[in-house]
Design an enzyme around this catalytic site. Structure first.
Site, mmCIF file in Angstrom:
data_model
loop_
_atom_site.group_PDB
_atom_site.id
_atom_site.type_symbol
_atom_site.label_atom_id
_atom_site.label_comp_id
_atom_site.label_asym_id
_atom_site.label_seq_id
_atom_site.Cartn_x
_atom_site.Cartn_y
_atom_site.Cartn_z
ATOM 1 N N ASN A 208 0.855 -1.192 0.000
ATOM 2 C CA ASN A 208 0.000 0.000 0.000
ATOM 3 C C ASN A 208 0.886 1.235 0.000
ATOM 4 O O ASN A 208 2.109 1.134 0.045
ATOM 5 C CB ASN A 208 -0.959 -0.019 1.200
ATOM 6 C CG ASN A 208 -0.204 -0.061 2.512
ATOM 7 O OD1 ASN A 208 0.485 0.870 2.881
ATOM 8 N ND2 ASN A 208 -0.329 -1.182 3.217
ATOM 9 N N LYS A 338 -14.640 2.423 14.863
ATOM 10 C CA LYS A 338 -13.434 1.587 14.861
ATOM 11 C C LYS A 338 -12.847 1.470 16.265
ATOM 12 O O LYS A 338 -12.372 0.410 16.667
ATOM 13 C CB LYS A 338 -12.396 2.175 13.892
ATOM 14 C CG LYS A 338 -11.216 1.280 13.667
ATOM 15 C CD LYS A 338 -10.350 1.716 12.513
ATOM 16 C CE LYS A 338 -11.048 1.476 11.190
ATOM 17 N NZ LYS A 338 -10.214 1.865 10.046
HETATM 18 O O1 C5P Z 1 -9.084 -1.749 10.188
HETATM 19 P P1 C5P Z 1 -8.089 -0.737 9.744
HETATM 20 O O2 C5P Z 1 -6.971 -1.320 8.944
HETATM 21 O O3 C5P Z 1 -8.650 0.488 9.111
HETATM 22 O O4 C5P Z 1 -7.480 -0.220 11.132
HETATM 23 C C1 C5P Z 1 -6.373 0.578 11.173
HETATM 24 C C2 C5P Z 1 -5.657 0.381 12.479
HETATM 25 O O5 C5P Z 1 -5.551 -0.993 12.790
HETATM 26 C C3 C5P Z 1 -4.231 0.881 12.417
HETATM 27 O O6 C5P Z 1 -3.880 1.334 13.696
HETATM 28 C C4 C5P Z 1 -3.461 -0.368 12.004
HETATM 29 O O7 C5P Z 1 -2.110 -0.285 12.422
HETATM 30 C C5 C5P Z 1 -4.213 -1.438 12.750
HETATM 31 N N1 C5P Z 1 -4.215 -2.754 12.088
HETATM 32 C C6 C5P Z 1 -3.526 -3.805 12.649
HETATM 33 N N2 C5P Z 1 -3.550 -5.060 12.086
HETATM 34 C C7 C5P Z 1 -4.262 -5.265 10.964
HETATM 35 C C8 C5P Z 1 -4.978 -4.217 10.367
HETATM 36 C C9 C5P Z 1 -4.940 -2.975 10.959
HETATM 37 O O8 C5P Z 1 -2.857 -3.592 13.676
HETATM 38 N N3 C5P Z 1 -4.272 -6.481 10.422
#
Ligand code: C5P
Length: 403
Positions: A208, A338
């Site tokens: 990404n 979230k």
């Molecule tokens: O669900 P989303 O990816 O939008 O959430 C973002 C947050 O969750 C960020 O703090 C990211 O570092 C964390 N995250 C994580 N492990 C994942 C996906 C997201 O720690 N597999």
């Protein structure tokens, strides 16, 4: 603050010696007394007069001087300090220290001291990477010498890589940490940063656009408040800060393992853009067109949610767990939901629509979502966002809550 602390500062002979002058200023601003020692090679880069003027104290020089010995001998000089700092520490000075040499004032007092020693190495990248230097560093670490830096970046000699002396404020932070100062002294904070790479085959991956800039700025800001930082980073576009424990990973699964290995911590700040899915049927060999016109079909599995897992730990949960939310619409509503879904204490939300220029840019406009509600912060440089957030983390840990 460093008031009433006495720092014996050895300035070695490297181009980074000019930064030692700024370091003296920064230390004095914080109330420290600086006793400078300038090596003979150091004198080639900065003058004893500027060192003495900035320190407001006599500049001890690498000469066997009977007047000096009568005023304050090298043994006393090395013992009267609270901390001995070597900045810049050249490859030669590190070699002398590792070998226990005592053939000039700097090496003699480094051997004679009974105080903690902090070194800020600075040298050409090849010299830093040379096995001899790395051997000396391993020896010094085993002898309990502390290191700050070197940083990675452009060097005065025109090369690029590790070897730049840490910035004066990073050295100040390391000094505060070594002396047990700073609002986050004694605290351990885990920071995740950067993107993850999920392999498709040995040469291709799904990634990404995260640059890792905000996570690196946060690690720096937390370090500058005296925290011991475990910085767990995916393949980021920006260099990792100096003075933090760096763990480099590629995949979400590796990041998860690294976070678990870094626990326990007082706080965890998850700024990484972790891939939600990985390819389960990734190929062991490079995928090739077979002429049939058929494209490969990938099967995905969900990655572990590091943030939700750490936030949900029943035992050993960091007191403060902070997540990030990069959203393209309904930022506050999404972030509020979230926070509850992930079980974390705070969410730092930002709008990453391409028009904002935030993703990969130098500025950030965030909303801090806590139990108390949503707080909009103005658009600020990422470094400033990091400083504010680090300050809030220090306050929350000091007050014993997640506020
Ligand atoms: O669900 P989303 O990816 O939008 O959430 C973002 C947050 O969750 C960020 O703090 C990211 O570092 C964390 N995250 C994580 N492990 C994942 C996906 C997201 O720690 N597999």
């Amino acid at each position: 603050m460093l008031s009433s602390k006495r720092i014996l500062l050895v300035i070695g002979g490297g181009i980074a010696a000019y930064k030692a002058l700024d370091l003296i200023r920064r230390l004095r601003e914080r109330g420290a007394a600086v006793v400078p020692v300038l090596t003979r090679a150091g004198e080639e880069f900065v003058t004893p007069l500027s060192v003495a003027a900035l320190a407001g104290a006599k500049c001890h020089r690498d000469l066997f001087d009977l007047t000096d010995e009568a005023e304050m001998g090298h043994i006393e000089l090395s013992r009267a300090a609270d901390l001995v700092v070597v900045a810049p520490a050249t490859a030669d000075l590190l070699a002398k220290m590792a070998g226990g040499h005592a053939n000039d004032l700097a090496s003699t007092l480094l051997l004679a001291t009974d105080k903690r020693v902090l070194v800020a190495p600075a040298m050409n990248v090849r010299m830093w990477l040379h096995r001899a230097t790395q051997r000396n560093i391993a020896t010094l670490r085993a002898d309990d010498v502390r290191f700050v830096g070197p940083d990675e970046g452009d060097m005065a000699c025109g090369e690029y890589g590790p070897g730049r002396m840490a910035e004066p404020l990073a050295i100040v932070a390391a000094i505060e940490a070594a002396l047990g100062e700073g609002p986050l002294a004694g605290r351990h904070v885990i920071v995740t940063s950067g993107p993850t790479h999920e392999p498709v085959d040995p040469v291709r991956y799904i990634a990404n656009r995260s640059s890792g800039a905000q996570g690196a700025a946060l690690a720096r800001a937390l370090r500058d408040l005296g925290a011991r930082v475990s910085f767990i980073t995916g393949p980021a576009a920006v260099p990792a800060p100096g003075g933090v424990a760096v763990v480099r990973v590629e995949t979400a699964a590796e990041m998860f393992d690294a976070v678990r290995a870094a626990l326990p911590a007082d706080a965890a700040v998850m700024a990484a853009a972790v891939a939600d899915w990985r390819v389960v049927n990734a190929s062991g060999a490079k995928l090739k067109k077979d002429g049939s016109g058929r494209a490969p079909v990938f099967e995905f599995a969900e990655n572990p949610d590091i943030l939700a897992t750490v936030a949900g730990l029943s035992e050993g949960r960091p007191r403060l767990v902070v997540g990030f939310a990069a959203e393209t619409d309904d930022v506050v509503a999404q972030a509020t939901a979230k926070r509850l879904r992930k079980g974390c204490d705070w969410i730092v939300a930002n709008d990453v629509r391409p028009a904002t220029g935030i993703m990969g840019g130098t500025e950030n406009a965030v909303t801090l979502v806590t139990e108390a509600g949503a707080e909009d912060w103005p658009r600020l440089p990422k470094d400033e966002v990091a400083r504010r957030l680090a300050g809030r983390i220090a306050e929350a840990l000091a007050s014993g809550g997640a506020g």
